[in-house]
Design an enzyme around this catalytic site. Structure first.
Site, PDB file in Angstrom:
ATOM      1  N   TYR A  21      -8.760  -7.375  15.706  1.00 34.39           N
ATOM      2  CA  TYR A  21      -9.720  -7.288  14.614  1.00 34.39           C
ATOM      3  C   TYR A  21      -9.619  -8.448  13.630  1.00 34.39           C
ATOM      4  O   TYR A  21     -10.629  -8.931  13.123  1.00 34.39           O
ATOM      5  CB  TYR A  21      -9.659  -5.910  13.934  1.00 34.39           C
TER       6      TYR A  21
ATOM      7  N   HIS B  78     -34.479   9.305   7.472  1.00 37.02           N
ATOM      8  CA  HIS B  78     -35.393   8.348   8.065  1.00 37.02           C
ATOM      9  C   HIS B  78     -35.982   7.438   7.005  1.00 37.02           C
ATOM     10  O   HIS B  78     -36.329   7.926   5.916  1.00 37.02           O
ATOM     11  CB  HIS B  78     -36.521   9.120   8.775  1.00 37.02           C
TER      12      HIS B  78
ATOM     13  N   ARG C 295      -6.905 -14.711  25.356  1.00 37.25           N
ATOM     14  CA  ARG C 295      -6.366 -14.762  26.718  1.00 37.25           C
ATOM     15  C   ARG C 295      -6.948 -13.681  27.618  1.00 37.25           C
ATOM     16  O   ARG C 295      -6.949 -13.813  28.826  1.00 37.25           O
ATOM     17  CB  ARG C 295      -4.840 -14.714  26.693  1.00 37.25           C
TER      18      ARG C 295
ATOM     19  N   SER D 234       0.825  -1.215   0.000  1.00 38.83           N
ATOM     20  CA  SER D 234       0.000   0.000   0.000  1.00 38.83           C
ATOM     21  C   SER D 234       0.858   1.264   0.000  1.00 38.83           C
ATOM     22  O   SER D 234       0.674   2.152  -0.832  1.00 38.83           O
ATOM     23  CB  SER D 234      -0.892   0.015   1.247  1.00 38.83           C
TER      24      SER D 234
ATOM     25  N   GLU E 202     -12.775 -10.915  12.833  1.00 34.75           N
ATOM     26  CA  GLU E 202     -13.238 -10.946  11.440  1.00 34.75           C
ATOM     27  C   GLU E 202     -13.263 -12.377  10.906  1.00 34.75           C
ATOM     28  O   GLU E 202     -14.235 -12.816  10.297  1.00 34.75           O
ATOM     29  CB  GLU E 202     -12.330 -10.081  10.562  1.00 34.75           C
TER      30      GLU E 202
ATOM     31  N   ALA F 281     -12.671   0.412  10.701  1.00 34.56           N
ATOM     32  CA  ALA F 281     -13.795  -0.518  10.838  1.00 34.56           C
ATOM     33  C   ALA F 281     -13.262  -1.917  11.064  1.00 34.56           C
ATOM     34  O   ALA F 281     -12.148  -2.251  10.664  1.00 34.56           O
ATOM     35  CB  ALA F 281     -14.662  -0.487   9.586  1.00 34.56           C
TER      36      ALA F 281
ATOM     37  N   LYS G  21     -10.005 -10.440   2.506  1.00 34.72           N
ATOM     38  CA  LYS G  21     -10.786 -10.542   3.749  1.00 34.72           C
ATOM     39  C   LYS G  21     -12.204  -9.996   3.548  1.00 34.72           C
ATOM     40  O   LYS G  21     -13.196 -10.609   3.940  1.00 34.72           O
ATOM     41  CB  LYS G  21     -10.012  -9.785   4.838  1.00 34.72           C
TER      42      LYS G  21
ATOM     43  N   CYS H 242      -2.385  -5.820   1.837  1.00 34.49           N
ATOM     44  CA  CYS H 242      -3.780  -5.397   1.683  1.00 34.49           C
ATOM     45  C   CYS H 242      -4.445  -6.097   0.504  1.00 34.49           C
ATOM     46  O   CYS H 242      -5.530  -6.671   0.634  1.00 34.49           O
ATOM     47  CB  CYS H 242      -3.848  -3.884   1.515  1.00 34.49           C
TER      48      CYS H 242
ATOM     49  N   CYS I 192      -6.859  -6.726   3.574  1.00 30.57           N
ATOM     50  CA  CYS I 192      -8.151  -6.047   3.417  1.00 30.57           C
ATOM     51  C   CYS I 192      -9.041  -6.617   2.316  1.00 30.57           C
ATOM     52  O   CYS I 192     -10.219  -6.898   2.545  1.00 30.57           O
ATOM     53  CB  CYS I 192      -7.941  -4.563   3.082  1.00 30.57           C
TER      54      CYS I 192
ATOM     55  N   GLU J 215     -29.371   7.535  11.519  1.00 29.61           N
ATOM     56  CA  GLU J 215     -30.017   8.751  12.041  1.00 29.61           C
ATOM     57  C   GLU J 215     -29.919   8.833  13.563  1.00 29.61           C
ATOM     58  O   GLU J 215     -30.032   9.905  14.143  1.00 29.61           O
ATOM     59  CB  GLU J 215     -31.477   8.846  11.602  1.00 29.61           C
TER      60      GLU J 215
HETATM   61  C1  LIG Z   1      -5.813 -10.234   7.420  1.00 27.92           C
HETATM   62  C2  LIG Z   1      -5.574  -8.749   7.330  1.00 27.92           C
HETATM   63  C3  LIG Z   1      -6.650  -7.915   7.121  1.00 27.92           C
HETATM   64  C4  LIG Z   1      -6.450  -6.540   7.028  1.00 27.92           C
HETATM   65  N1  LIG Z   1      -7.534  -5.736   6.829  1.00 27.92           N
HETATM   66  C5  LIG Z   1      -7.371  -4.403   6.759  1.00 27.92           C
HETATM   67  C6  LIG Z   1      -8.493  -3.558   6.519  1.00 27.92           C
HETATM   68  O1  LIG Z   1      -9.633  -4.026   6.404  1.00 27.92           O
HETATM   69  N2  LIG Z   1      -8.281  -2.222   6.427  1.00 27.92           N
HETATM   70  C7  LIG Z   1      -7.020  -1.687   6.549  1.00 27.92           C
HETATM   71  O2  LIG Z   1      -6.889  -0.457   6.462  1.00 27.92           O
HETATM   72  N3  LIG Z   1      -5.935  -2.463   6.781  1.00 27.92           N
HETATM   73  C8  LIG Z   1      -6.089  -3.807   6.868  1.00 27.92           C
HETATM   74  N4  LIG Z   1      -4.995  -4.609   7.067  1.00 27.92           N
HETATM   75  C9  LIG Z   1      -3.677  -3.967   7.258  1.00 27.92           C
HETATM   76  C10 LIG Z   1      -3.058  -3.556   5.926  1.00 27.92           C
HETATM   77  O3  LIG Z   1      -3.024  -4.661   5.063  1.00 27.92           O
HETATM   78  C11 LIG Z   1      -1.659  -3.032   6.179  1.00 27.92           C
HETATM   79  O4  LIG Z   1      -1.693  -2.028   7.172  1.00 27.92           O
HETATM   80  C12 LIG Z   1      -1.046  -2.446   4.898  1.00 27.92           C
HETATM   81  O5  LIG Z   1      -1.000  -3.407   3.884  1.00 27.92           O
HETATM   82  C13 LIG Z   1       0.340  -1.897   5.199  1.00 27.92           C
HETATM   83  O6  LIG Z   1       0.921  -1.392   4.017  1.00 27.92           O
HETATM   84  P1  LIG Z   1       2.510  -1.374   3.850  1.00 27.92           P
HETATM   85  O7  LIG Z   1       2.795  -0.700   2.565  1.00 27.92           O
HETATM   86  O8  LIG Z   1       3.136  -0.872   5.084  1.00 27.92           O
HETATM   87  O9  LIG Z   1       2.924  -2.925   3.771  1.00 27.92           O
HETATM   88  P2  LIG Z   1       2.396  -4.090   2.847  1.00 27.92           P
HETATM   89  O10 LIG Z   1       1.155  -3.758   2.148  1.00 27.92           O
HETATM   90  O11 LIG Z   1       2.408  -5.319   3.675  1.00 27.92           O
HETATM   91  O12 LIG Z   1       3.523  -4.224   1.742  1.00 27.92           O
HETATM   92  C14 LIG Z   1       4.820  -4.624   2.051  1.00 27.92           C
HETATM   93  C15 LIG Z   1       5.423  -5.284   0.826  1.00 27.92           C
HETATM   94  O13 LIG Z   1       6.821  -5.393   1.013  1.00 27.92           O
HETATM   95  C16 LIG Z   1       7.261  -6.612   0.437  1.00 27.92           C
HETATM   96  N5  LIG Z   1       8.558  -6.935   1.045  1.00 27.92           N
HETATM   97  C17 LIG Z   1       8.832  -7.212   2.345  1.00 27.92           C
HETATM   98  N6  LIG Z   1      10.161  -7.360   2.515  1.00 27.92           N
HETATM   99  C18 LIG Z   1      10.734  -7.177   1.303  1.00 27.92           C
HETATM  100  C19 LIG Z   1      12.069  -7.171   0.834  1.00 27.92           C
HETATM  101  N7  LIG Z   1      13.099  -7.368   1.672  1.00 27.92           N
HETATM  102  N8  LIG Z   1      12.295  -6.976  -0.490  1.00 27.92           N
HETATM  103  C20 LIG Z   1      11.256  -6.750  -1.352  1.00 27.92           C
HETATM  104  N9  LIG Z   1       9.972  -6.717  -0.953  1.00 27.92           N
HETATM  105  C21 LIG Z   1       9.718  -6.909   0.357  1.00 27.92           C
HETATM  106  C22 LIG Z   1       6.143  -7.573   0.762  1.00 27.92           C
HETATM  107  O14 LIG Z   1       6.151  -8.705  -0.114  1.00 27.92           O
HETATM  108  C23 LIG Z   1       4.916  -6.687   0.585  1.00 27.92           C
HETATM  109  O15 LIG Z   1       4.416  -6.791  -0.728  1.00 27.92           O
HETATM  110  C24 LIG Z   1      -5.145  -5.988   7.138  1.00 27.92           C
HETATM  111  C25 LIG Z   1      -4.053  -6.841   7.343  1.00 27.92           C
HETATM  112  C26 LIG Z   1      -4.268  -8.205   7.422  1.00 27.92           C
HETATM  113  C27 LIG Z   1      -3.084  -9.108   7.631  1.00 27.92           C
END
Ligand SMILES: Cc1cc2nc3c(=O)[nH]c(=O)nc-3n(C[C@H](O)[C@H](O)[C@H](O)COP(=O)(O)OP(=O)(O)OC[C@H]3O[C@@H](n4cnc5c(N)ncnc54)[C@H](O)[C@@H]3O)c2cc1C
Length: 453
Positions: free
Chosen positions: A177, A435, A198, A15, A181, A340, A51, A43, A48, A440
């Protein structure tokens, strides 16, 4: 000759990393993005999006039941897990392609390999060394499973998205969460679900009542809750698993899923050697402008362990690009970030919990309601809505809005705008309701239930 190969190298195409790379490339900067897995990160691939697709799938179960009270006879129901998985995988592959094309269109180069920091200006990936003026670490986080004998027999959310069969009996471990979920997802899809946590309270960090109300609602929808319980060990027994609780009780299951927290992905990528300081849980230490202890290295998203949410990682990426390529730092605003929980029912929340509001403001006024939504009258559904506003009596500002019930995420997103604008309770009261809706109620809560110091 340019001093560096690139202006920006991003490690991690999730992301935050994708957004930062796209925005930077769009300014004309020379950008390389290194991703070891699939574009879109957690994500898109294991968070996200899949899920929420699972959550939609699970919701049909109660929709079919609710339909009867409205005169519908729904024929024989059956659920095809492999079809859901295949359709979900197809959608995710489509999104992977969209992300690739967006990066391409912006002019960012994508390198599919694992990235490693060599020094403050050099990265190694796929056998190649490359240099950049700025390096961004956006490597996300991974699930953490406690050291319990037999824990290797369990799965995490990463595997839950790819199970070959829908497990008939599932134990969810955790009370955050992701745990609630997935408990709701498996329950809706027809598994028998037990949630083992726990603590006595689910959804720690949210307003306390959200966890308690959700626990009642989930129990009413058929999830067995074992709060204040812990798994001591897991054993394989024939084709099933036996989860031994510390109380001595043994629960049989076809799958045990741990959702007991996530830790930043910062291992084995040369960060410490390059001088990047990490916190105790492996999170990258970054200042308010995302600079790490190495001046040319920045970090955002789950890797800095501030708020593990996709829109936060995206906003951090945008703020960083503003600072590096668009003429000056912009502070990221972490106030009133709404969120959420896509449990059944949903939870939505923005602003301060009652406890936080009390500790920051002293006295607070609390307005709340719990009611049977109109839709449940004919369906006979046991679900009840819960809504709560926390108000500062001094300024009349609404400090927090919290909700459990259908559409909570959708409703709270709108309420969040009001809180961001500093709305007062009188302004909520002056707003005409729509309504008949559940939403509301947020503008018709008249009498405080508590005004305490
Ligand atoms: C089950 C689940 C449900 C979720 N639901 C929600 C939701 O409903 N709403 C929401 O807002 N957030 C949700 N999240 C959280 C959300 O997915 C994360 O907060 C978000 O993806 C973080 O973005 P990021 O860019 O920090 O990391 P990420 O999106 O995790 O991206 C990190 C990337 O780095 C890559 N990477 C790691 N190490 C290396 C490396 N050394 N070299 C090259 N690539 C590498 C990985 O492969 C990955 O693609 C959820 C998370 C999970 C696990």
């Amino acid at each position: 000759m340019a001093r560096y190969d690139y202006d920006l190298i991003t490690i991690g195409g999730g992301s935050g990393g994708v957004r930062a790379s796209r925005l930077a490339a769009a300014t004309g900067a020379r950008v390389a993005l290194i991703e070891e897995g699939r574009l879109g990160g957690t994500c898109v691939n294991a968070g996200c999006i899949p899920k929420k697709l699972f959550s939609y799938a699970a919701h049909f179960a109660s929709d079919f039941t609710d339909a009867a009270g409205y005169g519908w006879d729904v024929g024989a129901r059956s659920f095809d897990w492999p079809r859901l998985i295949a359709n979900k995988d197809r959608e995710i592959a489509r999104l992977n392609g969209v992300y690739g094309r967006l990066l391409d269109a912006a002019g960012a180069e994508v390198i599919f390999a694992r990235g490693r920091l060599v020094d403050g200006h050099t990265v190694e990936a796929g056998g190649r060394r490359m240099s950049a003026q700025h390096i961004l670490v956006a490597t996300g986080s991974r699930p953490v499973v406690p050291r319990v004998p037999g824990a290797e027999l369990a799965i995490t959310s990463d595997q839950a998205f790819h199970l070959e069969r829908l497990p008939q009996r599932v134990i969810l471990v955790g009370g955050g969460y992701i745990a609630v979920e997935f408990a709701s997802i498996f329950n809706g899809l027809g598994s028998r679900v037990t949630l083992v946590h726990r603590r006595e309270q689910m959804l720690r960090g949210f307003d306390d009542e959200l966890g308690s109300v959700l626990a009642e609602e989930m129990a009413a929808h058929g999830v067995t809750l074992r709060l204040g319980s812990q798994i001591a060990r897991i054993e394989r027994e024939k084709n099933a698993l036996a989860a031994h609780l510390e109380s001595g009780e043994v629960l049989a299951a076809d799958a045990v899923m741990y959702a007991t927290g996530r830790a930043p992905n910062t291992r084995d990528m040369g960060l410490e050697q390059a001088g990047v300081a990490l916190s105790d849980n492996g999170g990258i230490t970054a200042d308010e402008f995302f600079a790490t202890s190495v001046p040319s290295v920045y970090a955002i998203g789950d890797a800095i362990d501030r708020m593990m949410l996709t829109p936060v990682a995206i906003a951090e990426g945008a703020a960083l690009v503003q600072a590096l390529f668009k003429g000056g730092p912009r502070r990221m605003d972490y106030e009133n970030v709404p969120t959420a929980v896509f449990s059944h029912p949903n939870v939505g929340t923005v602003g301060l919990s009652e406890t936080e509001a009390r500790s920051r403001h002293g006295a607070v006024k609390v307005f709340k309601t719990r009611f049977r939504p109109l839709k449940a009258t004919l369906s006979g559904s046991p679900g009840r809505m819960f809504m709560k506003l926390v108000v500062d009596p001094g300024t009349d500002r609404v400090l927090g809005a919290h909700m459990v019930g259908d559409g909570a995420g959708e409703i709270i997103q709108g309420v969040a705008i009001a809180l961001k604008c500093g709305a007062t309770k009188s302004q909520f009261d002056a707003t005409i309701g729509i309504h008949p809706t559940s939403a509301e109620e947020f503008v018709t809560l008249r009498e405080p239930v508590a005004w305490s110091r």
